[in-house]
Design a protein around this motif. Sequence first.
Motif, short mmCIF file in Angstrom:
data_model
loop_
_atom_site.label_atom_id
_atom_site.label_comp_id
_atom_site.label_asym_id
_atom_site.label_seq_id
_atom_site.Cartn_x
_atom_site.Cartn_y
_atom_site.Cartn_z
N ASP A 1 0.84 -1.19 0.00
CA ASP A 1 0.00 0.00 0.00
C ASP A 1 0.88 1.25 0.00
O ASP A 1 0.71 2.17 0.80
CB ASP A 1 -0.95 -0.01 1.20
N ALA A 2 1.86 1.27 -0.90
CA ALA A 2 2.85 2.34 -0.96
C ALA A 2 3.39 2.43 -2.37
O ALA A 2 3.07 1.61 -3.23
CB ALA A 2 3.98 2.07 0.04
N PHE A 3 4.25 3.45 -2.63
CA PHE A 3 4.83 3.62 -3.95
C PHE A 3 5.64 2.41 -4.39
O PHE A 3 5.73 2.13 -5.59
CB PHE A 3 5.73 4.85 -3.98
N GLY A 4 6.26 1.69 -3.45
CA GLY A 4 7.04 0.54 -3.85
C GLY A 4 7.84 -0.03 -2.71
O GLY A 4 7.79 0.47 -1.58
N PRO A 5 8.59 -1.10 -2.96
CA PRO A 5 9.36 -1.76 -1.90
C PRO A 5 10.68 -1.07 -1.56
O PRO A 5 11.31 -1.41 -0.58
CB PRO A 5 9.61 -3.16 -2.47
N ASP A 6 11.11 -0.12 -2.41
CA ASP A 6 12.32 0.66 -2.12
C ASP A 6 11.93 2.05 -1.65
O ASP A 6 10.80 2.50 -1.88
CB ASP A 6 13.17 0.78 -3.39
N PRO A 7 12.84 2.78 -1.00
CA PRO A 7 12.52 4.14 -0.60
C PRO A 7 12.19 5.02 -1.79
O PRO A 7 12.72 4.83 -2.89
CB PRO A 7 13.81 4.62 0.09
N THR A 8 11.32 5.99 -1.58
CA THR A 8 10.95 6.97 -2.59
C THR A 8 11.66 8.28 -2.29
O THR A 8 11.76 8.68 -1.13
CB THR A 8 9.42 7.19 -2.58
N PRO A 9 12.19 8.97 -3.31
CA PRO A 9 12.87 10.25 -3.05
C PRO A 9 11.93 11.26 -2.40
O PRO A 9 10.73 11.27 -2.65
CB PRO A 9 13.28 10.73 -4.45
N THR A 10 12.49 12.09 -1.55
CA THR A 10 11.74 13.21 -1.02
C THR A 10 11.66 14.29 -2.08
O THR A 10 12.31 14.21 -3.12
CB THR A 10 12.41 13.79 0.24
N ALA A 11 10.86 15.30 -1.84
CA ALA A 11 10.73 16.40 -2.80
C ALA A 11 12.06 17.13 -2.92
O ALA A 11 12.52 17.75 -1.97
CB ALA A 11 9.63 17.36 -2.36
#
Length: 233
Positions: A146-156
């Motif tokens: 329930d998220a963008f993906g299994p790896d971290p997503t970049p911050t803005a």
Amino acid sequence: MFRDLSRPIETGMPTYPGDPDVTLAPDATHEADGYATGELRAGTHAGTHVDAPRHTVPDGEAVDERAVGSFAFDARLVDLRPLEPRESVDPDALPDPSALDRDTDLLVLRTGWASHWGSERYRDHPYLTAAAAERCRAAGVGVGLDAFGPDPTPTAGGSGESAESGDETVASHGDELEPDGTPAHDVLLGGSLPIVENLRGLEGLPERFRLYAFPLRLRGGDGSPVRAVAEWE
């Protein structure tokens, strides 16, 4: 019973940083043309979608090269809550491979981050360590989240110097952590295992259910939006 676990496709919906914006607009109208059609512009990873191995593996299978039946999953819900922003999910948080029956082919991980959809905080979802992804690969199970993906997503606008966090290398941006590569994707997709991202509506689901996530038949596609539907007795 059935439940739709998909995000609506609509103009201005959240997208992974750097992905194309989504627009859904009228083309022909009843008033002007006597019928209605619309124009959809979106990336292959818009909304609730599946990743094909080609997403991060150069010679991996495309979405249209996989058998259609491979997108009907015997799923097991794993509730990981509570989790902190950008908290790493280690192998011991996941079921032991020996405890998974042979029919399980997808772990649906409930992080709780679905509630942040539409806000900047949605970027700060927890993520799988490479070791956790290796555990899934050893068990032969893919991952839904329930998220963008299994790896971290970049911050803005995130950038900065490298720093270590668990067994992942990340870059520091203020107090945030920036990803370096896609290790969890690489492990899972390198093992030809499915990844389903941006799920919703996981609350109240039984531990075991059937998940249907059929992609568009995109020639050579690295992924595709899906209508993700859970079914259980």
